[in-house]
Design a protein around this motif. Sequence first.
Motif, PDB file in Angstrom:
ATOM      1  N   GLU A 183       0.857  -1.284   0.163  1.00 39.00           N
ATOM      2  CA  GLU A 183       0.050   0.130   0.172  1.00 39.00           C
ATOM      3  C   GLU A 183       1.065   1.199  -0.098  1.00 39.00           C
ATOM      4  OE1 GLU A 183      -2.875  -0.157   3.022  1.00 39.00           O
ATOM      5  OE2 GLU A 183      -3.721   1.823   2.365  1.00 39.00           O
ATOM      6  N   GLY A 184       0.666   2.117  -0.821  1.00 44.57           N
ATOM      7  CA  GLY A 184       1.267   3.145  -1.078  1.00 44.57           C
ATOM      8  C   GLY A 184       2.523   3.363  -1.684  1.00 44.57           C
ATOM      9  N   SER A 185       2.718   2.300  -2.375  1.00 46.61           N
ATOM     10  CA  SER A 185       4.038   1.941  -3.181  1.00 46.61           C
ATOM     11  C   SER A 185       3.778   2.395  -4.493  1.00 46.61           C
ATOM     12  CB  SER A 185       4.310   0.470  -3.208  1.00 46.61           C
ATOM     13  OG  SER A 185       3.610  -0.291  -4.112  1.00 46.61           O
ATOM     14  N   PHE A 186       4.894   2.960  -5.323  1.00 44.24           N
ATOM     15  CA  PHE A 186       4.823   3.292  -6.706  1.00 44.24           C
ATOM     16  C   PHE A 186       6.037   3.102  -7.354  1.00 44.24           C
ATOM     17  CE2 PHE A 186       4.957   7.088  -3.896  1.00 44.24           C
ATOM     18  CZ  PHE A 186       5.855   7.646  -4.338  1.00 44.24           C
ATOM     19  N   SER A 187       6.214   3.467  -8.586  1.00 39.95           N
ATOM     20  CA  SER A 187       7.632   3.418  -9.189  1.00 39.95           C
ATOM     21  C   SER A 187       8.175   2.124  -9.076  1.00 39.95           C
ATOM     22  CB  SER A 187       8.423   4.478  -8.963  1.00 39.95           C
ATOM     23  OG  SER A 187       9.330   4.742  -9.805  1.00 39.95           O
ATOM     24  N   ILE A 188       9.735   2.103  -9.169  1.00 39.11           N
ATOM     25  CA  ILE A 188      10.485   0.757  -9.286  1.00 39.11           C
ATOM     26  C   ILE A 188      11.602   0.590  -8.346  1.00 39.11           C
ATOM     27  CG2 ILE A 188       9.825   0.709 -11.844  1.00 39.11           C
ATOM     28  CD1 ILE A 188      12.806   1.754 -12.505  1.00 39.11           C
ATOM     29  N   ASP A 189      12.388  -0.267  -8.642  1.00 39.57           N
ATOM     30  CA  ASP A 189      13.754  -0.648  -8.119  1.00 39.57           C
ATOM     31  C   ASP A 189      13.831  -0.311  -6.506  1.00 39.57           C
ATOM     32  OD1 ASP A 189      14.376  -0.639 -10.556  1.00 39.57           O
ATOM     33  OD2 ASP A 189      15.705   0.861 -10.669  1.00 39.57           O
ATOM     34  N   PRO A 190      12.946  -1.362  -5.815  1.00 42.33           N
ATOM     35  CA  PRO A 190      12.737  -1.350  -4.377  1.00 42.33           C
ATOM     36  C   PRO A 190      14.464  -2.024  -3.889  1.00 42.33           C
ATOM     37  CG  PRO A 190      11.855  -3.193  -5.279  1.00 42.33           C
ATOM     38  CD  PRO A 190      12.330  -2.400  -6.158  1.00 42.33           C
ATOM     39  N   TYR A 201      14.480  -0.267   6.003  1.00 47.15           N
ATOM     40  CA  TYR A 201      13.753   1.026   5.236  1.00 47.15           C
ATOM     41  C   TYR A 201      13.713   0.519   3.778  1.00 47.15           C
ATOM     42  CZ  TYR A 201      15.373   3.501   9.122  1.00 47.15           C
ATOM     43  OH  TYR A 201      15.506   4.084  10.558  1.00 47.15           O
ATOM     44  N   MET A 202      12.665   0.996   2.973  1.00 42.53           N
ATOM     45  CA  MET A 202      12.787   0.761   1.477  1.00 42.53           C
ATOM     46  C   MET A 202      13.156   2.004   0.867  1.00 42.53           C
ATOM     47  SD  MET A 202       9.919  -0.566  -1.149  1.00 42.53           S
ATOM     48  CE  MET A 202       9.854  -2.038  -0.416  1.00 42.53           C
ATOM     49  N   TYR A 203      14.347   1.959   0.079  1.00 50.81           N
ATOM     50  CA  TYR A 203      14.398   2.921  -0.990  1.00 50.81           C
ATOM     51  C   TYR A 203      14.003   2.859  -2.328  1.00 50.81           C
ATOM     52  CZ  TYR A 203      17.425   3.996   2.864  1.00 50.81           C
ATOM     53  OH  TYR A 203      17.951   4.321   4.313  1.00 50.81           O
ATOM     54  N   PHE A 204      13.295   3.502  -2.972  1.00 43.40           N
ATOM     55  CA  PHE A 204      12.931   3.214  -4.420  1.00 43.40           C
ATOM     56  C   PHE A 204      12.687   4.297  -5.398  1.00 43.40           C
ATOM     57  CE2 PHE A 204       8.412   4.665  -3.823  1.00 43.40           C
ATOM     58  CZ  PHE A 204       8.284   4.487  -2.340  1.00 43.40           C
ATOM     59  N   GLY A 205      12.144   3.993  -6.483  1.00 40.55           N
ATOM     60  CA  GLY A 205      12.060   4.997  -7.679  1.00 40.55           C
ATOM     61  C   GLY A 205      12.906   4.935  -8.703  1.00 40.55           C
ATOM     62  N   GLY A 206      12.305   5.459  -9.938  1.00 40.62           N
ATOM     63  CA  GLY A 206      12.980   5.570 -11.073  1.00 40.62           C
ATOM     64  C   GLY A 206      12.290   6.542 -12.076  1.00 40.62           C
ATOM     65  N   ILE A 207      13.038   7.405 -12.817  1.00 45.62           N
ATOM     66  CA  ILE A 207      12.223   8.510 -13.631  1.00 45.62           C
ATOM     67  C   ILE A 207      11.976   7.903 -14.952  1.00 45.62           C
ATOM     68  CG2 ILE A 207      12.767  10.326 -12.107  1.00 45.62           C
ATOM     69  CD1 ILE A 207      15.140  10.840 -14.349  1.00 45.62           C
ATOM     70  N   MET A 238      11.928   6.991  -0.108  1.00 43.86           N
ATOM     71  CA  MET A 238      12.157   6.089   1.005  1.00 43.86           C
ATOM     72  C   MET A 238      10.890   5.921   1.898  1.00 43.86           C
ATOM     73  SD  MET A 238      14.625   7.705   3.729  1.00 43.86           S
ATOM     74  CE  MET A 238      14.460   6.465   4.759  1.00 43.86           C
ATOM     75  N   ALA A 239      10.839   4.737   2.689  1.00 47.56           N
ATOM     76  CA  ALA A 239       9.868   4.552   3.822  1.00 47.56           C
ATOM     77  C   ALA A 239      10.307   3.572   4.721  1.00 47.56           C
ATOM     78  CB  ALA A 239       8.471   3.958   3.224  1.00 47.56           C
ATOM     79  N   LYS A 240      10.078   3.851   5.911  1.00 49.12           N
ATOM     80  CA  LYS A 240      10.323   2.865   7.031  1.00 49.12           C
ATOM     81  C   LYS A 240       9.541   1.678   6.809  1.00 49.12           C
ATOM     82  CE  LYS A 240      10.297   2.546  11.987  1.00 49.12           C
ATOM     83  NZ  LYS A 240       9.753   3.259  13.222  1.00 49.12           N
ATOM     84  N   MET A 241       9.928   0.547   7.094  1.00 44.22           N
ATOM     85  CA  MET A 241       9.011  -0.870   6.863  1.00 44.22           C
ATOM     86  C   MET A 241       8.525  -0.997   8.301  1.00 44.22           C
ATOM     87  SD  MET A 241       9.608  -1.313   3.568  1.00 44.22           S
ATOM     88  CE  MET A 241       8.588  -3.036   3.532  1.00 44.22           C
ATOM     89  N   ARG A 242       7.505  -1.717   8.073  1.00 40.55           N
ATOM     90  CA  ARG A 242       6.447  -2.144   9.225  1.00 40.55           C
ATOM     91  C   ARG A 242       7.472  -3.479   9.906  1.00 40.55           C
ATOM     92  NH1 ARG A 242       0.939  -2.754   6.629  1.00 40.55           N
ATOM     93  NH2 ARG A 242       1.573  -4.807   6.603  1.00 40.55           N
ATOM     94  N   LYS A 243       7.133  -3.956  11.209  1.00 36.46           N
ATOM     95  CA  LYS A 243       7.738  -4.808  11.805  1.00 36.46           C
ATOM     96  C   LYS A 243       7.716  -6.220  11.030  1.00 36.46           C
ATOM     97  CE  LYS A 243       9.130  -3.522  16.252  1.00 36.46           C
ATOM     98  NZ  LYS A 243       8.794  -2.117  16.318  1.00 36.46           N
TER      99      LYS A 243
END
Length: 376
Positions: A183-190, A201-207, A238-243
């Motif tokens: 939920e709330g995710s979009f784009s690529i390359d996690p 933490y997840m880092y992601f995105g790509g233009i 980026m987003a912090k991941m749930r436990k």
Amino acid sequence: MTRPNSAKYLPLVFLAASAFNSGCQKQTTSDNASATQVQSTATTQDTTTAAKTPQYLSQPLVTDIYTADPSAHVFNGKIYIYPSHDINAGTPENDNGDHFDMRDYHVFSMDDVNGKVTDHGVALDIKDIPWAKRQLWAPDAAFKNGKYYLYFPVKDKQDIFRIGVATSSSPTGPFKPEAKPIEGSFSIDPAVYTDTDGTSYMYFGGIWGGQLQRWAKGKYDSTAAPEPTTGNALLPKMAKMRKDMLGFDGPVKDVVILGEDGKPFPATNHDKRFFEAAWLHKYNGKYYFSYSTGDTHNIAYAIGDSPAGPFTYKGVLLNPVQGWTNHHSVVEFKGKWYLFYHDTQLSGKTHLRNIKVTELTHNPDGTIQTITAVKS
Ligand code: FUB
């Protein structure tokens, strides 16, 4: 539709010519060998690359299927690689990267960096992801709660990239996907990084083809230009991941990358601005955020004091490789640091890549020695 000047994901005319090192690394083959696919494609190599002989720092780790975007992790004392599995799907090339039309993932393992590479077969197939339509792009993996998590970007039925997660009791899968994207995710390359305090933490995105620009105003806009031409460059997320590692714990935030002058990069600075392929590693208490600059083909890096940034640009970690895309991971194994990356040595085709590894060196001042993986 307006196209960018430098076509996204179209073959880079590679000009490398003479000697460097025709294979300092032991070449290994994977299990489930069927060398015919790679060999037959190699005979159709672009004449631009065949005319001259590039010299490569490393040799492909896998030669019987095409692999790319290697996310490497050490689990239980072994290296596990989670790459994209490139195929010749016959999808025409375009600026959105539609020809990167991948349909499954394999996981590979190595007991040692120069040892045998084992292919553990199909770990996740697109047909088993209920919400997915096409294009399984660069994945990553994590271990927590006694489980392994595979994170993957794929276009949903509306052709919008989302990030999914699948779980397994084994690092090699098979992985069972969740019924819906994160939920709330979009784009690529996690890229999922777990800090020494156990927080992930997840880092992601790509233009461009990665669609990050379509979310710049907070909701999806399919008409957005591939990237801005004025103002500041778009930033990765980026987003912090749930436990439970199955979702975000809190809002998606910008990963702030600043130049050494303390200012954000203008959108016109294609040599340094973020494009795709986020990765985070920690060295000597500092956080290193590395990424591809896309149409200028570098892997750049920036250093920060916290996993949330801000990160200050420090330079190029990996110079352009053969092929349009450049994508990597950085991992510590038995006291040394390694860069996993890809190029197109086996095929000469930008969408049929092969993964490689080489050692990476941090200098005493914390900067990283730039790697040149191919020389003319
Ligand atoms: O493999 C498909 C895409 O190409 C990846 O998601 C990007 O990072 C680029 O390597």
